[in-house]
Motif scaffolding. Structure first.
Motif, PDB file in Angstrom:
ATOM      1  N   ARG A   1     -26.348  31.434  11.857  1.00 20.63           N
ATOM      2  CA  ARG A   1     -25.416  31.630  10.745  1.00 20.63           C
ATOM      3  C   ARG A   1     -25.173  33.108  10.481  1.00 20.63           C
ATOM      4  NH1 ARG A   1     -26.529  32.912   5.503  1.00 20.63           N
ATOM      5  NH2 ARG A   1     -25.073  32.248   3.866  1.00 20.63           N
ATOM      6  N   GLN A   2     -26.236  33.903  10.463  1.00 20.59           N
ATOM      7  CA  GLN A   2     -26.079  35.327  10.181  1.00 20.59           C
ATOM      8  C   GLN A   2     -25.221  36.013  11.237  1.00 20.59           C
ATOM      9  OE1 GLN A   2     -26.858  35.245   7.090  1.00 20.59           O
ATOM     10  NE2 GLN A   2     -28.267  36.977   7.001  1.00 20.59           N
ATOM     11  N   ASN A   3     -25.416  35.627  12.480  1.00 18.84           N
ATOM     12  CA  ASN A   3     -24.630  36.236  13.553  1.00 18.84           C
ATOM     13  C   ASN A   3     -23.178  35.777  13.530  1.00 18.84           C
ATOM     14  OD1 ASN A   3     -26.468  37.926  15.483  1.00 18.84           O
ATOM     15  ND2 ASN A   3     -27.693  36.143  14.925  1.00 18.84           N
ATOM     16  N   ILE A   4     -22.955  34.512  13.192  1.00 20.20           N
ATOM     17  CA  ILE A   4     -21.589  34.013  13.046  1.00 20.20           C
ATOM     18  C   ILE A   4     -20.881  34.762  11.922  1.00 20.20           C
ATOM     19  CG2 ILE A   4     -20.206  32.041  12.297  1.00 20.20           C
ATOM     20  CD1 ILE A   4     -21.088  31.727  15.149  1.00 20.20           C
ATOM     21  N   MET A   5     -21.584  35.002  10.821  1.00 19.75           N
ATOM     22  CA  MET A   5     -20.994  35.723   9.696  1.00 19.75           C
ATOM     23  C   MET A   5     -20.651  37.159  10.087  1.00 19.75           C
ATOM     24  SD  MET A   5     -20.672  33.487   7.419  1.00 19.75           S
ATOM     25  CE  MET A   5     -21.306  31.860   7.021  1.00 19.75           C
ATOM     26  N   TYR A   6     -21.548  37.788  10.826  1.00 19.91           N
ATOM     27  CA  TYR A   6     -21.286  39.170  11.252  1.00 19.91           C
ATOM     28  C   TYR A   6     -20.048  39.228  12.151  1.00 19.91           C
ATOM     29  CZ  TYR A   6     -21.674  43.616  13.673  1.00 19.91           C
ATOM     30  OH  TYR A   6     -21.394  44.844  14.208  1.00 19.91           O
ATOM     31  N   LEU A   7     -19.970  38.315  13.109  1.00 21.09           N
ATOM     32  CA  LEU A   7     -18.835  38.300  14.028  1.00 21.09           C
ATOM     33  C   LEU A   7     -17.533  37.995  13.293  1.00 21.09           C
ATOM     34  CD1 LEU A   7     -20.427  36.413  17.063  1.00 21.09           C
ATOM     35  CD2 LEU A   7     -19.776  38.833  16.985  1.00 21.09           C
ATOM     36  N   THR A   8     -17.575  37.066  12.332  1.00 20.96           N
ATOM     37  CA  THR A   8     -16.377  36.712  11.568  1.00 20.96           C
ATOM     38  C   THR A   8     -15.906  37.897  10.726  1.00 20.96           C
ATOM     39  OG1 THR A   8     -17.121  34.418  11.433  1.00 20.96           O
ATOM     40  CG2 THR A   8     -15.387  35.089   9.918  1.00 20.96           C
ATOM     41  N   LYS A   9     -16.873  38.587  10.134  1.00 18.87           N
ATOM     42  CA  LYS A   9     -16.549  39.768   9.334  1.00 18.87           C
ATOM     43  C   LYS A   9     -15.870  40.830  10.197  1.00 18.87           C
ATOM     44  CE  LYS A   9     -18.673  42.972   6.048  1.00 18.87           C
ATOM     45  NZ  LYS A   9     -19.958  43.401   5.421  1.00 18.87           N
ATOM     46  N   TRP A  10     -16.351  40.968  11.428  1.00 13.73           N
ATOM     47  CA  TRP A  10     -15.763  41.949  12.351  1.00 13.73           C
ATOM     48  C   TRP A  10     -14.377  41.506  12.803  1.00 13.73           C
ATOM     49  CZ3 TRP A  10     -15.276  40.848  17.838  1.00 13.73           C
ATOM     50  CH2 TRP A  10     -14.695  41.900  18.562  1.00 13.73           C
ATOM     51  N   ILE A  11     -14.205  40.218  13.103  1.00 12.44           N
ATOM     52  CA  ILE A  11     -12.922  39.705  13.587  1.00 12.44           C
ATOM     53  C   ILE A  11     -11.845  39.811  12.502  1.00 12.44           C
ATOM     54  CG2 ILE A  11     -11.694  37.618  14.334  1.00 12.44           C
ATOM     55  CD1 ILE A  11     -14.319  36.793  15.744  1.00 12.44           C
ATOM     56  N   THR A  12     -12.181  39.427  11.270  1.00  9.62           N
ATOM     57  CA  THR A  12     -11.194  39.490  10.185  1.00  9.62           C
ATOM     58  C   THR A  12     -10.831  40.930   9.848  1.00  9.62           C
ATOM     59  OG1 THR A  12     -12.962  39.406   8.516  1.00  9.62           O
ATOM     60  CG2 THR A  12     -11.940  37.314   9.175  1.00  9.62           C
ATOM     61  N   GLY A  13     -11.837  41.803   9.846  1.00  9.08           N
ATOM     62  CA  GLY A  13     -11.588  43.216   9.559  1.00  9.08           C
ATOM     63  C   GLY A  13     -11.148  43.485   8.138  1.00  9.08           C
ATOM     64  N   ASP A  14     -11.227  42.484   7.278  1.00  4.72           N
ATOM     65  CA  ASP A  14     -10.777  42.611   5.886  1.00  4.72           C
ATOM     66  C   ASP A  14     -11.823  41.980   4.977  1.00  4.72           C
ATOM     67  OD1 ASP A  14      -9.590  42.482   3.402  1.00  4.72           O
ATOM     68  OD2 ASP A  14      -7.672  41.701   4.127  1.00  4.72           O
ATOM     69  N   PRO A  15     -12.550  42.786   4.183  1.00  4.09           N
ATOM     70  CA  PRO A  15     -13.610  42.251   3.313  1.00  4.09           C
ATOM     71  C   PRO A  15     -13.137  41.134   2.390  1.00  4.09           C
ATOM     72  CG  PRO A  15     -13.717  44.644   3.400  1.00  4.09           C
ATOM     73  CD  PRO A  15     -12.442  44.238   4.097  1.00  4.09           C
ATOM     74  N   GLU A  16     -11.926  41.266   1.833  1.00  5.49           N
ATOM     75  CA  GLU A  16     -11.418  40.249   0.912  1.00  5.49           C
ATOM     76  C   GLU A  16     -11.124  38.934   1.642  1.00  5.49           C
ATOM     77  OE1 GLU A  16      -8.142  41.611  -1.384  1.00  5.49           O
ATOM     78  OE2 GLU A  16      -9.247  43.278  -2.277  1.00  5.49           O
ATOM     79  N   LYS A  17     -10.547  39.053   2.822  1.00  4.62           N
ATOM     80  CA  LYS A  17     -10.255  37.852   3.612  1.00  4.62           C
ATOM     81  C   LYS A  17     -11.553  37.171   4.024  1.00  4.62           C
ATOM     82  CE  LYS A  17      -7.570  36.259   7.598  1.00  4.62           C
ATOM     83  NZ  LYS A  17      -6.705  36.668   8.737  1.00  4.62           N
ATOM     84  N   PHE A  18     -12.546  37.963   4.410  1.00  3.24           N
ATOM     85  CA  PHE A  18     -13.841  37.393   4.791  1.00  3.24           C
ATOM     86  C   PHE A  18     -14.494  36.706   3.604  1.00  3.24           C
ATOM     87  CE2 PHE A  18     -18.514  38.086   5.075  1.00  3.24           C
ATOM     88  CZ  PHE A  18     -18.770  37.173   6.079  1.00  3.24           C
TER      89      PHE A  18
END
Length: 516
Positions: free
Chosen positions: A431-448
């Motif tokens: 889960r933590q790694n999925i969250m990190y990758l998603t945060k990187w892919i979105t590139g937008d804190p609000e969208k994440f």
């Protein structure tokens, strides 16, 4: 498909071959020297703090107590490797392999200490306020924020050159296009070594390594931390209690979802009781074997030490085989150097990274020096290692020699408890790694932040679906593929430990001087 599996088998052999063992053990020895034997001189302080009132207190920033963080990591490392892995090491390497598992755990304590420290030092927060930390954060932020010592870069580059050399040499075993792919992998290691030596683009390099680590870890979670564990658990339930695979799959999925949907707080609260319970149960079972064969214990222990340096139990007295299997299974069992434990320890309530690192280093001590020893000494003392059996069947043979069929059931109970605990911990790691990758892919804190609640629910639903699949399906090649992903995690993680050793030493020296 056959060619692909040949390549996966080849790469798995490389990942868990001499290069990774040199990197894992070498990093552990390096950190042991740099930190002045922290795992020896501070072991007493670590035990007193962790198991005392302070270790169970929930003070400071974080999500769970230091003790709960340790139990969460142990639930992930204490798995079927403690039963089947130890037996496999002894089958291939002889009784002396257990000694080299102990050595690996001893140096691995310094590695785990360092992982725990960096996990806390570079942790951040998720949208729900819970912590997120691990090798990905340490690699991304550490490489960008810390002025890296040239010596650290040179040492890390040497490790990469070793990988390139071994891969390039063994690439000739492959044919056609796969050999070209192998040479490309070797070239990538050479490029990485070049950038480390020159010190160029360290921030970008750290980001790339962080993404690679998270990708490998996210994939490994569904294999080695999910499907293979549920498969072993379902098989154990079928053999011991005649429960159909689908029933175990459904029940296991539901029980897991109830715990994991609550995140690290619920996992920590649950494993705080589960881990001591399963450890005590297995301890009682194994000690029962020791009591039954008490007269054989002195000679068994003597044989373990003697065979560690002679290899007499292996055909041809191959001492290298003894060491290789002992080190490989030891590393596989306690996971020191893979970077998994730093994710749980980064969630601990603590005021200092070194304080939690003292807790973290107890993981390999409990996993390998205690629990693996219970299995290994039982196998040697009962003489079961001479039967030609391996894996779980060998451990069952040892317990059966003491308690008959009841002994085999004891081992199955151990497999069930260990597999369940592993699934809980790896759910959090994935889960933590999925969250990190998603945060990187979105590139937008609000969208994440807006995606986070839905992503958390979807991940846990997907997790339990894979549990059911693992429990009801013949896995065949899943073991090899997930084992390869598990090993690949170690490369970026260990690079981070070597490159950032000055950060580890700084926090350690300051904390130890203030808390002698």
């Amino acid at each position: 498909m056959g060619a692909v599996m040949n390549f996966i088998n080849w790469l798995d052999g490389m990942v868990w071959g001499p290069p990774i063992m040199i990197l894992l053990v070498g990093t552990g020895l390096f950190l042991t020297i740099v930190l002045g034997g922290i795992q020896i001189r501070r072991l007493g302080w670590s035990i007193r703090y962790t198991f005392g009132k302070e270790g169970r207190a929930k003070t400071g920033e974080g999500d769970i107590s230091p003790f709960q963080a340790l139990m969460a990591t142990i639930s992930g490392t204490v798995g079927i490797g403690n039963i089947a892995g130890v037996a496999t090491a002894i089958y291939h390497g002889g009784p002396g392999a257990l000694f080299w598992m102990w050595v690996t755990a001893a140096v691995g304590m310094a590695t785990r200490y360092s992982e725990g420290l960096l996990g806390v030092a570079f942790r951040g927060k998720l949208p729900d306020g819970t912590m997120i930390g691990g090798s990905f954060n340490a690699l991304e932020r550490g490489f960008a924020e810390v002025e890296v010592s040239p010596n650290a870069r040179y040492l890390a580059s040497i490790f990469m050159l070793i990988f390139a050399l071994f891969i390039g040499r063994d690439a000739t075993k492959l044919g056609g296009g796969l050999m070209v792919v192998a040479y490309i992998i070797a070239l990538l290691f050479l490029i990485l070594a070049y950038y480390l030596i020159r010190g160029h683009a360290m921030a970008s390099l750290g980001k790339v390594l962080a993404i690679l680590f998270s990708t490998f870890a996210a994939i490994a979670a569904f294999g080695i931390g999910n499907m293979t564990q549920s498969n072993s658990l379902a098989l154990g339930m079928k053999v011991a209690f005649h429960v159909p695979f689908w029933v175990t799959g459904v029940a296991f999925a539901i029980l897991t979802f109830i715990v994991t949907i609550g995140g690290i707080k619920r996992i920590g609260e649950f494993t705080e009781y589960l881990v001591p319970f399963m450890a005590i149960i297995y301890f009682i079972f194994a000690i029962g074997v020791w009591i039954k064969f008490a007269g054989k214990l002195p000679s068994a222990i003597a044989l373990i030490f003697k065979d560690a340096f002679t290899g007499q139990a292996v055909a041809g007295g191959a001492i290298g085989t003894v060491i290789r299997w002992g080190v490989a299974r030891g590393l596989f069992s306690n996971e020191a150097g893979l970077g998994t434990a730093s994710m749980a320890h980064s969630a601990a309530k603590t005021d200092n990274p070194s304080r939690q690192a003292h807790v973290a280093m107890l993981g390999p001590f409990i996993d390998t020096l205690i629990i693996c020893s219970l299995t290994g000494i039982s196998i040697v003392a009962t003489g079961a290692y001479t039967t030609g059996k391996t894996s779980t069947a060998l451990t069952q043979e040892a317990f059966a020699r003491a308690f008959g069929h009841a002994g085999e059931v004891m081992v199955v109970i151990g497999v069930i408890l260990f597999a369940y605990s592993t699934v809980l911990a790896w759910n959090y790691y994935g889960r933590q790694n999925i969250m990190y990758l998603t945060k990187w892919i979105t590139g937008d804190p609000e969208k994440f932040a807006s995606l986070y609640p839905k992503l958390h629910l979807a991940y846990n639903i997907l997790w339990v679906i894979f549990i059911y699949i693992g429990a009801t399906t013949v896995l065949e090649n899943v073991w090899t593929f997930s084992d390869m992903m598990n090993g690949l995690m170690a490369i970026p993680n260990l690079l981070g430990l070597v490159v950032l050793y000055t950060v580890i030493k700084k926090y350690t020296d300051e904390f130890v001087s203030a808390h002698p």
